[in-house]
Design a protein around this motif. Structure first.
Motif, PDB file in Angstrom:
ATOM      1  N   LEU A 191       0.835  -1.200   0.000  1.00  0.00           N
ATOM      2  CA  LEU A 191       0.000   0.000   0.000  1.00  0.00           C
ATOM      3  C   LEU A 191       0.870   1.251   0.000  1.00  0.00           C
ATOM      4  CD1 LEU A 191      -2.691  -1.135   2.612  1.00  0.00           C
ATOM      5  CD2 LEU A 191      -3.001  -0.923   0.132  1.00  0.00           C
ATOM      6  N   GLY A 192       0.691   2.090  -1.025  1.00  0.00           N
ATOM      7  CA  GLY A 192       1.537   3.262  -1.200  1.00  0.00           C
ATOM      8  C   GLY A 192       2.890   2.836  -1.748  1.00  0.00           C
ATOM      9  N   THR A 193       2.870   2.108  -2.838  1.00  0.00           N
ATOM     10  CA  THR A 193       4.069   1.412  -3.318  1.00  0.00           C
ATOM     11  C   THR A 193       5.177   2.338  -3.794  1.00  0.00           C
ATOM     12  OG1 THR A 193       4.768  -0.512  -4.616  1.00  0.00           O
ATOM     13  CG2 THR A 193       3.362   1.103  -5.738  1.00  0.00           C
ATOM     14  N   GLY A 194       4.854   3.535  -4.294  1.00  0.00           N
ATOM     15  CA  GLY A 194       5.891   4.468  -4.745  1.00  0.00           C
ATOM     16  C   GLY A 194       6.736   3.873  -5.852  1.00  0.00           C
ATOM     17  N   THR A 195       8.026   3.718  -5.600  1.00  0.00           N
ATOM     18  CA  THR A 195       8.933   3.118  -6.582  1.00  0.00           C
ATOM     19  C   THR A 195       8.732   1.611  -6.720  1.00  0.00           C
ATOM     20  OG1 THR A 195      10.621   2.746  -4.896  1.00  0.00           O
ATOM     21  CG2 THR A 195      10.749   4.826  -6.144  1.00  0.00           C
TER      22      THR A 195
ATOM     23  N   VAL B 248       1.982  -4.884   3.310  1.00  0.00           N
ATOM     24  CA  VAL B 248       3.144  -4.095   3.728  1.00  0.00           C
ATOM     25  C   VAL B 248       2.905  -2.643   3.345  1.00  0.00           C
ATOM     26  CG1 VAL B 248       4.866  -5.928   3.657  1.00  0.00           C
ATOM     27  CG2 VAL B 248       4.323  -4.693   1.560  1.00  0.00           C
ATOM     28  N   SER B 249       3.464  -1.747   4.123  1.00  0.00           N
ATOM     29  CA  SER B 249       3.311  -0.331   3.797  1.00  0.00           C
ATOM     30  C   SER B 249       4.347   0.516   4.524  1.00  0.00           C
ATOM     31  CB  SER B 249       1.906   0.175   4.173  1.00  0.00           C
ATOM     32  OG  SER B 249       1.721   1.510   3.732  1.00  0.00           O
ATOM     33  N   ASN B 250       4.880   1.469   3.794  1.00  0.00           N
ATOM     34  CA  ASN B 250       5.630   2.579   4.399  1.00  0.00           C
ATOM     35  C   ASN B 250       4.777   3.814   4.148  1.00  0.00           C
ATOM     36  OD1 ASN B 250       7.455   4.443   5.363  1.00  0.00           O
ATOM     37  ND2 ASN B 250       8.749   4.391   3.544  1.00  0.00           N
TER      38      ASN B 250
ATOM     39  N   LEU C 243      -1.117   9.819  12.073  1.00  0.00           N
ATOM     40  CA  LEU C 243      -1.645   8.451  12.142  1.00  0.00           C
ATOM     41  C   LEU C 243      -2.763   8.159  11.148  1.00  0.00           C
ATOM     42  CD1 LEU C 243      -1.824   8.124  16.041  1.00  0.00           C
ATOM     43  CD2 LEU C 243       0.021   7.375  14.529  1.00  0.00           C
ATOM     44  N   ASP C 244      -3.108   9.129  10.291  1.00  0.00           N
ATOM     45  CA  ASP C 244      -4.249   8.943   9.387  1.00  0.00           C
ATOM     46  C   ASP C 244      -4.125   7.673   8.545  1.00  0.00           C
ATOM     47  OD1 ASP C 244      -5.279  11.274  10.361  1.00  0.00           O
ATOM     48  OD2 ASP C 244      -5.082  12.425   8.493  1.00  0.00           O
ATOM     49  N   ALA C 245      -2.958   7.456   7.942  1.00  0.00           N
ATOM     50  CA  ALA C 245      -2.788   6.307   7.057  1.00  0.00           C
ATOM     51  C   ALA C 245      -2.891   4.996   7.824  1.00  0.00           C
ATOM     52  CB  ALA C 245      -1.446   6.389   6.332  1.00  0.00           C
ATOM     53  N   TYR C 246      -2.364   4.962   9.048  1.00  0.00           N
ATOM     54  CA  TYR C 246      -2.434   3.728   9.832  1.00  0.00           C
ATOM     55  C   TYR C 246      -3.883   3.368  10.157  1.00  0.00           C
ATOM     56  CZ  TYR C 246       2.557   4.554  10.406  1.00  0.00           C
ATOM     57  OH  TYR C 246       3.886   4.770  10.163  1.00  0.00           O
ATOM     58  N   ARG C 247      -4.704   4.369  10.402  1.00  0.00           N
ATOM     59  CA  ARG C 247      -6.123   4.098  10.684  1.00  0.00           C
ATOM     60  C   ARG C 247      -6.787   3.459   9.468  1.00  0.00           C
ATOM     61  NH1 ARG C 247      -5.520   9.446  13.002  1.00  0.00           N
ATOM     62  NH2 ARG C 247      -5.456   9.260  15.293  1.00  0.00           N
ATOM     63  N   ILE C 248      -6.473   3.984   8.285  1.00  0.00           N
ATOM     64  CA  ILE C 248      -7.063   3.441   7.052  1.00  0.00           C
ATOM     65  C   ILE C 248      -6.579   2.018   6.820  1.00  0.00           C
ATOM     66  CG2 ILE C 248      -7.114   3.679   4.540  1.00  0.00           C
ATOM     67  CD1 ILE C 248      -6.815   6.733   4.999  1.00  0.00           C
ATOM     68  N   ILE C 249      -5.284   1.790   6.989  1.00  0.00           N
ATOM     69  CA  ILE C 249      -4.724   0.456   6.769  1.00  0.00           C
ATOM     70  C   ILE C 249      -5.321  -0.548   7.750  1.00  0.00           C
ATOM     71  CG2 ILE C 249      -2.607  -0.926   6.881  1.00  0.00           C
ATOM     72  CD1 ILE C 249      -1.109   1.658   5.972  1.00  0.00           C
ATOM     73  N   ALA C 250      -5.418  -0.170   9.017  1.00  0.00           N
ATOM     74  CA  ALA C 250      -5.929  -1.075  10.048  1.00  0.00           C
ATOM     75  C   ALA C 250      -7.405  -1.398   9.825  1.00  0.00           C
ATOM     76  CB  ALA C 250      -5.720  -0.462  11.430  1.00  0.00           C
ATOM     77  N   ARG C 251      -8.191  -0.369   9.508  1.00  0.00           N
ATOM     78  CA  ARG C 251      -9.641  -0.578   9.348  1.00  0.00           C
ATOM     79  C   ARG C 251      -9.965  -1.449   8.139  1.00  0.00           C
ATOM     80  NH1 ARG C 251     -10.400   5.130  10.695  1.00  0.00           N
ATOM     81  NH2 ARG C 251     -10.511   5.539   8.457  1.00  0.00           N
TER      82      ARG C 251
ATOM     83  N   ALA D  98      -2.746 -14.268   7.952  1.00  0.00           N
ATOM     84  CA  ALA D  98      -1.976 -13.233   7.256  1.00  0.00           C
ATOM     85  C   ALA D  98      -1.410 -12.211   8.237  1.00  0.00           C
ATOM     86  CB  ALA D  98      -2.860 -12.534   6.222  1.00  0.00           C
ATOM     87  N   ARG D  99      -0.474 -11.431   7.746  1.00  0.00           N
ATOM     88  CA  ARG D  99       0.167 -10.421   8.585  1.00  0.00           C
ATOM     89  C   ARG D  99       0.147  -9.056   7.906  1.00  0.00           C
ATOM     90  NH1 ARG D  99       5.318 -13.834  11.124  1.00  0.00           N
ATOM     91  NH2 ARG D  99       3.998 -15.426  12.112  1.00  0.00           N
ATOM     92  N   ILE D 100       0.287  -8.034   8.748  1.00  0.00           N
ATOM     93  CA  ILE D 100       0.389  -6.647   8.285  1.00  0.00           C
ATOM     94  C   ILE D 100       1.675  -6.090   8.871  1.00  0.00           C
ATOM     95  CG2 ILE D 100      -0.752  -4.394   8.178  1.00  0.00           C
ATOM     96  CD1 ILE D 100      -3.280  -5.928   9.315  1.00  0.00           C
ATOM     97  N   ALA D 101       2.504  -5.530   8.027  1.00  0.00           N
ATOM     98  CA  ALA D 101       3.765  -4.949   8.505  1.00  0.00           C
ATOM     99  C   ALA D 101       3.873  -3.516   8.010  1.00  0.00           C
ATOM    100  CB  ALA D 101       4.958  -5.774   8.011  1.00  0.00           C
ATOM    101  N   VAL D 102       4.162  -2.609   8.927  1.00  0.00           N
ATOM    102  CA  VAL D 102       4.226  -1.188   8.573  1.00  0.00           C
ATOM    103  C   VAL D 102       5.501  -0.562   9.121  1.00  0.00           C
ATOM    104  CG1 VAL D 102       1.724  -0.861   8.421  1.00  0.00           C
ATOM    105  CG2 VAL D 102       2.872  -0.540  10.626  1.00  0.00           C
ATOM    106  N   GLU D 103       6.023   0.379   8.370  1.00  0.00           N
ATOM    107  CA  GLU D 103       7.097   1.224   8.881  1.00  0.00           C
ATOM    108  C   GLU D 103       6.464   2.346   9.697  1.00  0.00           C
ATOM    109  OE1 GLU D 103      10.606   4.173   7.180  1.00  0.00           O
ATOM    110  OE2 GLU D 103      10.159   2.313   6.101  1.00  0.00           O
TER     111      GLU D 103
END
Length: 285
Positions: free
Chosen positions: A125-129, A190-192, A224-232, A242-247
């Motif tokens: 999520l938010g892959t960028g490059t 995964v997300s940064n 924390l806005d993005a983390y709320r969206i990812i978690a919800r 499954a797992r969720i990993a965030v920077e």
């Protein structure tokens, strides 16, 4: 008129000896070596090696851009990350070594999942490059990834990076506002994400403030806005186990953990980066 490699290196270091550049010798060497196609060995063994006028002009332009705070890798147009050379563009965050911690943290899980199931489906999520997803695909040949971004420019860059790395067949760029256009279920998210508070953006170094895309940095009022969206949204697209990993930012461990706890996710790992700062959190529902 040509000049010697030794002269050019010395002049470049002198020009870059300014308060905001921590290591002018290193950056001078990077710029000179890049445009002259030379190495440290050349500087030692062939210091009198002539550098042509067209190369001198390119070095001069790069030094001027660096003195205007443009980061070296933005000038080059690429950044090396976890063994990959990734092209950059205006809408991509420059991938940094801290983010390699996220890749290294989840890599054993990706390998184990692929070995057990024959595949590991990853949602970046938010892959960028494409840095995180592509680094994982490079290491695990059975894995596949969907790279989500709201920026068409970023997705074009990610697709190019995937193709350049020979990973295009296993990487799907998807234009989406977070989960909005995603389908199916994944073994790993995964997300940064953006995690800097809106107020802090004004205090960032010019190299970041003026050259990294703001929406890849701005995490809202509390970061924390993005983390709320990812978690919800995670539950709807996660496979069992499954797992969720965030920077995260180095001060955000407790706050981000609470955001995911409220969404029904349990913290199963917290990993520090090479500097000893909290950097990666891994959750499971």
């Amino acid at each position: 008129m040509s000049r010697s490699l030794e002269e050019i290196l010395a002049d470049a270091k002198t020009r870059l000896t300014v308060p905001f550049i921590d290591d002018p010798a290193l950056e001078a060497r990077m710029i000179v070596e890049h445009y002259s196609a030379t190495s440290r060995t050349d500087a030692i063994v062939r210091p009198d090696m002539p550098i042509s006028s067209d190369v001198l002009a390119a070095i001069d332009d790069a030094l001027s851009r660096r003195l205007a705070h443009e980061p070296v890798h933005r000038i080059f147009g690429f950044r090396d990350f976890h063994g990959l050379r990734l092209s950059l563009s205006a809408e991509t965050l420059e991938p940094r070594p801290d983010t390699e911690t996220l890749v290294d943290t989840v890599l054993p899980f990706v390998r184990e999942t692929a070995a057990r199931l024959g595949t590991c489906r990853i949602l970046d999520l938010g892959t960028g490059t494409g840095a995180i997803a592509l680094a994982l695909l490079k290491e695990v040949s059975q894995a596949t990834a969907v790279g989500v971004d709201i920026s068409a420019d970023a997705l074009k860059t990610a697709a190019r990076n995937a193709a350049d790395a020979g990973l295009g067949a296993r990487f799907e760029p998807l234009l989406s506002d977070w989960y909005a256009a995603t389908e199916g279920r994944y073994h790993l998210i995964v997300s940064n994400p953006p995690y800097i508070t809106s107020k802090e953006l004004e205090t960032l170094q010019p190299e970041v403030r003026y050259f990294d895309p703001a929406r890849a940095l701005d995490g809202g009022e509390d970061g924390l806005d993005a983390y709320r969206i990812i978690a919800r949204g995670a539950d709807a697209c996660l496979e069992a186990g499954a797992r969720i990993a965030v920077e995260i930012g180095y001060t955000q461990k407790a706050e981000v953990t609470e955001v995911f706890r409220q969404a029904g996710c349990m913290l199963i790992a917290a990993v520090k980066d090479l500097a000893g700062s909290d950097r990666v959190l891994v959750f499971q529902r």
